[in-house]
Design a protein around this motif. Structure first.
Motif, PDB file in Angstrom:
ATOM      1  N   SER A  29      68.489  61.595  56.867  1.00 51.94           N
ATOM      2  CA  SER A  29      67.228  61.777  56.140  1.00 51.94           C
ATOM      3  C   SER A  29      67.477  62.106  54.664  1.00 51.94           C
ATOM      4  O   SER A  29      66.692  61.702  53.802  1.00 51.94           O
ATOM      5  N   CYS A  36      68.149  58.803  52.965  1.00 47.62           N
ATOM      6  CA  CYS A  36      66.875  58.078  52.806  1.00 47.62           C
ATOM      7  C   CYS A  36      66.052  58.672  51.666  1.00 47.62           C
ATOM      8  O   CYS A  36      65.439  57.936  50.881  1.00 47.62           O
ATOM      9  N   TYR A  37      66.052  59.996  51.558  1.00 49.44           N
ATOM     10  CA  TYR A  37      65.340  60.658  50.462  1.00 49.44           C
ATOM     11  C   TYR A  37      65.924  60.244  49.118  1.00 49.44           C
ATOM     12  O   TYR A  37      65.186  59.922  48.183  1.00 49.44           O
ATOM     13  N   TYR A  38      67.251  60.262  48.993  1.00 51.68           N
ATOM     14  CA  TYR A  38      67.900  59.853  47.747  1.00 51.68           C
ATOM     15  C   TYR A  38      67.565  58.407  47.395  1.00 51.68           C
ATOM     16  O   TYR A  38      67.374  58.078  46.229  1.00 51.68           O
ATOM     17  N   CYS A  39      67.501  57.561  48.400  1.00 55.28           N
ATOM     18  CA  CYS A  39      67.142  56.155  48.165  1.00 55.28           C
ATOM     19  C   CYS A  39      65.688  56.045  47.709  1.00 55.28           C
ATOM     20  O   CYS A  39      65.376  55.337  46.747  1.00 55.28           O
ATOM     21  N   GLN A  40      64.810  56.747  48.411  1.00 59.33           N
ATOM     22  CA  GLN A  40      63.384  56.707  48.082  1.00 59.33           C
ATOM     23  C   GLN A  40      63.117  57.215  46.671  1.00 59.33           C
ATOM     24  O   GLN A  40      62.295  56.649  45.950  1.00 59.33           O
ATOM     25  N   LYS A  41      63.821  58.258  46.263  1.00 58.26           N
ATOM     26  CA  LYS A  41      63.625  58.843  44.935  1.00 58.26           C
ATOM     27  C   LYS A  41      64.381  58.102  43.837  1.00 58.26           C
ATOM     28  O   LYS A  41      64.199  58.377  42.658  1.00 58.26           O
ATOM     29  N   GLY A  42      65.248  57.171  44.222  1.00 59.91           N
ATOM     30  CA  GLY A  42      65.983  56.389  43.234  1.00 59.91           C
ATOM     31  C   GLY A  42      67.294  57.003  42.787  1.00 59.91           C
ATOM     32  O   GLY A  42      67.926  56.497  41.869  1.00 59.91           O
ATOM     33  N   LYS A  89      65.033  48.233  50.816  1.00 55.61           N
ATOM     34  CA  LYS A  89      64.514  48.527  52.146  1.00 55.61           C
ATOM     35  C   LYS A  89      64.126  47.220  52.813  1.00 55.61           C
ATOM     36  O   LYS A  89      63.485  46.368  52.202  1.00 55.61           O
ATOM     37  N   ASN A 147      59.277  50.124  60.000  1.00 54.54           N
ATOM     38  CA  ASN A 147      60.250  51.212  59.866  1.00 54.54           C
ATOM     39  C   ASN A 147      61.532  50.696  59.223  1.00 54.54           C
ATOM     40  O   ASN A 147      62.623  50.926  59.723  1.00 54.54           O
ATOM     41  N   TRP A 157      67.155  51.309  55.041  1.00 51.43           N
ATOM     42  CA  TRP A 157      67.720  51.271  53.696  1.00 51.43           C
ATOM     43  C   TRP A 157      69.090  50.608  53.739  1.00 51.43           C
ATOM     44  O   TRP A 157      69.918  50.940  54.572  1.00 51.43           O
TER      45      TRP A 157
END
Length: 91
Positions: A48, A51-57, A63, A68, A71
């Motif tokens: 998780s 995934c957070y680091y990916c989502q925040k850039g 993705k 669902n 990444w």
């Protein structure tokens, strides 16, 4: 192996980047992309968190379109991530 342990003991020069590339390649085995699970295992952090680091850039990733979506992280993106951050704790 925890890549942060290797990176935190390095200076940012070409030899260090090449060492990082070799460690990443051991996991990637010829593929261009790594999964978030592979990166989590390599970094010693949770799925998780990756995934957070990916989502925040913080880590560039793409993705997949499926429900669902997963990444996919280019190997080069990990090297850039390490070069931008001196230590994991600063994230």
């Amino acid at each position: 192996m925890n890549i942060f342990a290797i990176f935190n003991s390095m200076r940012h020069d070409l030899d260090d980047v090449e060492k990082l590339e070799r460690e990443i390649e051991k996991i990637a085995k010829g593929r261009v992309f790594l999964t978030a699970s592979e990166v989590a295992k390599m970094l010693g952090i949770s799925h998780s968190a990756v995934c957070y680091y990916c989502q925040k850039g913080y880590i560039f990733a793409v993705k997949t379109r499926e429900k669902n979506g997963k990444w996919l992280i280019p190997k080069t993106s990990l090297i850039e991530f390490f070069l931008r951050s001196n230590t994991f704790e600063k994230m």
